[in-house]
Design a protein around this motif. Structure first.
Motif, PDB file in Angstrom:
ATOM      1  N   ASP A 205       0.828  -1.141   0.036  1.00  0.00           N
ATOM      2  CA  ASP A 205       0.065   0.043   0.036  1.00  0.00           C
ATOM      3  C   ASP A 205       0.931   1.170   0.039  1.00  0.00           C
ATOM      4  N   TYR A 206       1.732   1.293   0.755  1.00  0.00           N
ATOM      5  CA  TYR A 206       2.848   2.397   0.854  1.00  0.00           C
ATOM      6  C   TYR A 206       3.616   2.437  -0.091  1.00  0.00           C
ATOM      7  N   ALA A 207       4.186   1.506  -0.714  1.00  0.00           N
ATOM      8  CA  ALA A 207       4.959   1.386  -1.954  1.00  0.00           C
ATOM      9  C   ALA A 207       4.114   1.972  -3.256  1.00  0.00           C
ATOM     10  N   PHE A 208       2.827   1.550  -3.510  1.00  0.00           N
ATOM     11  CA  PHE A 208       2.063   2.405  -4.382  1.00  0.00           C
ATOM     12  C   PHE A 208       1.859   3.847  -4.141  1.00  0.00           C
ATOM     13  N   LEU A 209       1.573   4.175  -2.957  1.00  0.00           N
ATOM     14  CA  LEU A 209       1.471   5.501  -2.548  1.00  0.00           C
ATOM     15  C   LEU A 209       2.685   6.321  -2.746  1.00  0.00           C
ATOM     16  N   LEU A 210       3.866   6.070  -2.432  1.00  0.00           N
ATOM     17  CA  LEU A 210       4.933   6.678  -2.693  1.00  0.00           C
ATOM     18  C   LEU A 210       5.201   6.841  -4.192  1.00  0.00           C
ATOM     19  N   ASN A 211       5.156   5.769  -4.987  1.00  0.00           N
ATOM     20  CA  ASN A 211       5.182   5.805  -6.154  1.00  0.00           C
ATOM     21  C   ASN A 211       4.473   6.903  -7.080  1.00  0.00           C
ATOM     22  N   PHE A 212       3.129   7.190  -6.590  1.00  0.00           N
ATOM     23  CA  PHE A 212       2.158   8.084  -7.012  1.00  0.00           C
ATOM     24  C   PHE A 212       2.750   9.393  -6.986  1.00  0.00           C
ATOM     25  N   CYS A 213       3.401   9.913  -5.646  1.00  0.00           N
ATOM     26  CA  CYS A 213       3.755  10.994  -5.148  1.00  0.00           C
ATOM     27  C   CYS A 213       5.123  11.483  -5.168  1.00  0.00           C
ATOM     28  N   ALA A 214       5.655  10.750  -6.356  1.00  0.00           N
ATOM     29  CA  ALA A 214       7.165  11.146  -6.647  1.00  0.00           C
ATOM     30  C   ALA A 214       7.329  12.335  -7.433  1.00  0.00           C
ATOM     31  N   ASN A 215       6.514  12.929  -7.946  1.00  0.00           N
ATOM     32  CA  ASN A 215       6.684  14.182  -8.958  1.00  0.00           C
ATOM     33  C   ASN A 215       5.785  15.288  -8.360  1.00  0.00           C
ATOM     34  N   ILE A 216       5.061  15.057  -7.417  1.00  0.00           N
ATOM     35  CA  ILE A 216       4.071  16.147  -7.022  1.00  0.00           C
ATOM     36  C   ILE A 216       4.707  17.382  -6.072  1.00  0.00           C
ATOM     37  N   SER A 217       5.585  16.979  -5.421  1.00  0.00           N
ATOM     38  CA  SER A 217       6.247  18.181  -4.716  1.00  0.00           C
ATOM     39  C   SER A 217       7.848  17.814  -4.402  1.00  0.00           C
ATOM     40  N   LEU A 277       8.442  -2.676  -1.947  1.00  0.00           N
ATOM     41  CA  LEU A 277       7.971  -3.677  -2.541  1.00  0.00           C
ATOM     42  C   LEU A 277       8.783  -4.866  -2.673  1.00  0.00           C
ATOM     43  N   MET A 278      10.165  -4.989  -2.707  1.00  0.00           N
ATOM     44  CA  MET A 278      11.075  -6.036  -3.085  1.00  0.00           C
ATOM     45  C   MET A 278      11.077  -6.848  -1.804  1.00  0.00           C
ATOM     46  N   PHE A 279      11.018  -6.133  -0.431  1.00  0.00           N
ATOM     47  CA  PHE A 279      10.856  -6.777   0.632  1.00  0.00           C
ATOM     48  C   PHE A 279       9.561  -6.763   1.610  1.00  0.00           C
ATOM     49  N   TYR A 280       8.706  -6.752   0.901  1.00  0.00           N
ATOM     50  CA  TYR A 280       7.218  -6.322   1.236  1.00  0.00           C
ATOM     51  C   TYR A 280       6.986  -7.589   2.497  1.00  0.00           C
ATOM     52  N   GLN A 281       7.295  -8.768   2.239  1.00  0.00           N
ATOM     53  CA  GLN A 281       6.790 -10.145   3.316  1.00  0.00           C
ATOM     54  C   GLN A 281       8.001 -10.094   4.238  1.00  0.00           C
ATOM     55  N   GLU A 282       8.944  -9.359   4.400  1.00  0.00           N
ATOM     56  CA  GLU A 282      10.031  -9.790   5.358  1.00  0.00           C
ATOM     57  C   GLU A 282       9.925  -9.001   6.906  1.00  0.00           C
ATOM     58  N   MET A 283       9.268  -7.916   6.842  1.00  0.00           N
ATOM     59  CA  MET A 283       9.013  -7.300   8.310  1.00  0.00           C
ATOM     60  C   MET A 283       8.245  -6.091   7.930  1.00  0.00           C
ATOM     61  N   PRO A 284       7.688  -5.488   9.197  1.00  0.00           N
ATOM     62  CA  PRO A 284       6.741  -4.187   9.167  1.00  0.00           C
ATOM     63  C   PRO A 284       7.612  -2.972   8.340  1.00  0.00           C
ATOM     64  N   CYS A 285       6.910  -2.227   7.662  1.00  0.00           N
ATOM     65  CA  CYS A 285       7.205  -0.918   7.305  1.00  0.00           C
ATOM     66  C   CYS A 285       8.313   0.036   7.919  1.00  0.00           C
ATOM     67  N   ASP A 286       7.943   0.328   9.221  1.00  0.00           N
ATOM     68  CA  ASP A 286       8.836   1.133   9.980  1.00  0.00           C
ATOM     69  C   ASP A 286      10.172   0.267  10.139  1.00  0.00           C
ATOM     70  N   TRP A 287      10.364  -0.897  10.290  1.00  0.00           N
ATOM     71  CA  TRP A 287      11.481  -1.584  10.218  1.00  0.00           C
ATOM     72  C   TRP A 287      12.408  -1.344   8.845  1.00  0.00           C
ATOM     73  N   LEU A 288      11.738  -1.693   7.899  1.00  0.00           N
ATOM     74  CA  LEU A 288      12.300  -1.585   6.477  1.00  0.00           C
ATOM     75  C   LEU A 288      12.765  -0.068   6.373  1.00  0.00           C
ATOM     76  N   LEU A 289      11.994   0.826   7.053  1.00  0.00           N
ATOM     77  CA  LEU A 289      12.551   2.235   6.707  1.00  0.00           C
ATOM     78  C   LEU A 289      13.948   2.427   7.416  1.00  0.00           C
ATOM     79  N   THR A 290      14.146   1.893   8.602  1.00  0.00           N
ATOM     80  CA  THR A 290      15.602   1.908   9.160  1.00  0.00           C
ATOM     81  C   THR A 290      16.454   1.118   8.394  1.00  0.00           C
ATOM     82  N   HIS A 291      16.259   0.459   7.659  1.00  0.00           N
ATOM     83  CA  HIS A 291      17.235  -0.241   6.850  1.00  0.00           C
ATOM     84  C   HIS A 291      17.675   0.691   5.488  1.00  0.00           C
TER      85      HIS A 291
END
Length: 478
Positions: A205-217, A277-291
């Motif tokens: 969900d977040y990956a698709f949202l980020l993808n959409f927002c890349a050129n708005i601001s 998207l690449m690591f979507y099943q590995e861990m929660p999103c806030d943990w992935l952000l740290t990596h």
């Protein structure tokens, strides 16, 4: 009441959009939403700001082309490229220009409670009209249940019609067909299967949202859909970004909770979308952000106080379980935030580990820490441009190290700058005052100093055996 020519104009637009529908992915629901938005604008005319009326007049004279906003992406493997996903535009108006900040929200149906409308309301109510001009909000209704999406869309368009028409609020949906497999996933951390599915889908969900927002601001901040904002949060964020000019950063954090208040450069969003998207099943999103932050060479967390966003939901979006987490650093109306204009910092004190000079100057939750200073040691700030200062405040020591203060010191300002071996230095200084109990504060500096200030210097007047922590340096300009 609507006049005849206004009704005719609206239906002319609908007629054009009905023709476009044959050549695009815009649904009839989207056409109906646009019609309701225009109806809402005229009926609730007193609620629409004057600036929005002008935007409406301008956009209503142009044909709304779905091709103008429809993103068809091809390169799935290039981390600088966008994802191969097409969106449904549930409520979108064309942007007139690139904004300063986009706020992204992803929302799904909850078993208990619903906070999305309150979150959107808080974003707009806590922003001034000038701030709204620099702001875009994108809501991804990410639940696969179409009935829920329709109800939420109706609520959003009824309550925030003028923001949608002004291009400040966009509502989108990515179809289930673009999602990877969400069953039979790896059960890392021994999470139950339904928990793994929930957090894995959330990453997408977040990956698709980020993808959409890349050129708005130019910048992007992620919020959850159950958040309350502080007053004028955008102005506070702009001050922080300005104070870090010339400094490398990947993520700035304006809350210590979950995936709330995390700020990125928009040019990093495609890479972050691919990463989630690449690591979507590995861990929660806030943990992935740290990596993600570490992989892009930002080793340490850069978090600012006071927090600008607060978690307000009582029930989690996962199974409706209780979630009472609160950020105790949040302030509803953070007052008198310093300006801290761009500057370079220097000290001849012995710095301990990575507690360098720059950490005392920003609002980051960190500090400068040096070994015991001697008489004549200095901590110097050289501003990029000469400035007019109204107020200065310096705090040393911390709650758990109350003796690591500047016991004997003074603060000077300088206005005559020269170059020495390619370095800028002020050759003359005027003393503003001395430290008392490890702290220094002075107001009305512009009335006491007859020149624009190039440099500020903390000067040690007596050797001490204790180490020195400079917790914060705050400067307010006129």
């Amino acid at each position: 009441m609507l006049k005849f020519h206004q009704v005719k104009h609206i239906f002319d637009i609908l007629d054009k959009m009905r023709c476009l529908r044959k050549r695009s992915t815009v649904s009839f629901l989207g056409v109906l939403v646009i019609f309701l938005l225009f109806m809402n604008l005229y009926i609730e005319d007193s609620y629409v700001m004057e600036g929005d009326k002008q935007i409406l007049r301008e956009t209503s004279t142009h044909q709304l082309s779905p091709e103008h906003y429809m993103h068809t992406f091809k390169d799935l493997y290039n981390f600088s490229g966008a994802l191969n996903v097409t969106y449904r535009y549930l409520a979108v108006m064309p942007l007139q220009r690139k904004r300063f900040l986009t706020i992204g929200l992803s929302s799904v149906r909850r078993k208990k409670g619903s906070y999305l409308l309150e979150t959107i309301k808080s974003i707009f109510e806590q922003s001034s009209y000038e701030e709204l001009k620099e702001l875009s909000v994108v809501v991804h209704l990410a639940d696969f249940n179409s009935s829920w999406r329709e109800v939420m869309l109706q609520d959003i368009t009824q309550k925030f019609a003028h923001h949608i028409i002004a291009g400040r609020l966009m509502v989108i949906h990515a179809s289930e067909e673009y999602y990877p497999i969400l069953s039979g996933l790896k059960r890392n951390y021994n999470d139950p299967e339904d928990r793994v599915r929930f957090r894995s889908k959330q990453n997408v969900d977040y990956a698709f949202l980020l993808n959409f927002c890349a050129n708005i601001s130019y910048y992007y901040v992620m919020l959850e859909d159950d958040v309350r904002c502080s007053k004028n949060f955008l102005t506070a964020i702009k001050k922080v970004i300005a104070s870090l000019e010339g400094t490398y950063w990947v993520t700035l954090e304006f809350s210590k909770l979950g995936y709330i208040g995390k700020l990125y450069h928009s040019h990093d969003l495609p890479r972050l979308a691919h990463f989630l998207l690449m690591f979507y099943q590995e861990m929660p999103c806030d943990w992935l952000l740290t990596h993600f932050r570490s992989l892009l060479a930002q080793k340490n967390v850069i978090r600012f106080k006071p927090s600008l966003f607060q978690h307000m939901g009582y029930y989690s979006s996962y199974k409706g379980t209780e979630n009472k987490l609160k950020d105790d650093d949040f302030e509803e109306e953070p007052f008198d935030l310093p300006d801290n204009p761009p500057a370079s910092l220097y000290t001849n004190m012995s710095v301990f580990e990575n507690y360098d000079a720059s950490k005392a100057y920003s609002s980051v939750d960190d500090y400068f820490w040096g070994k015991p200073p001697s008489t004549g040691d200095v901590f110097v700030i050289i501003f990029e441009k000469p400035i007019v200062i109204k107020r200065i405040k310096v705090n040393t020591g911390t709650e758990d190290r109350q003796n690591d203060i500047l016991h004997h010191g003074a603060l000077d300002v300088g206005g005559n700058i020269r170059y020495f071996k390619q370095n800028r230095q002020c050759v003359t200084y005027i003393k503003l005052g001395e430290f008392r109990n490890g702290n220094f504060e002075v107001s009305d500096v512009n009335q006491k100093i007859p020149f624009d200030i190039h440099c500020m210097r903390i000067y040690v007047t007596k050797t001490q055996k204790e180490w020195l922590i400079i917790r914060s340096i705050s400067i307010w300009t006129s």
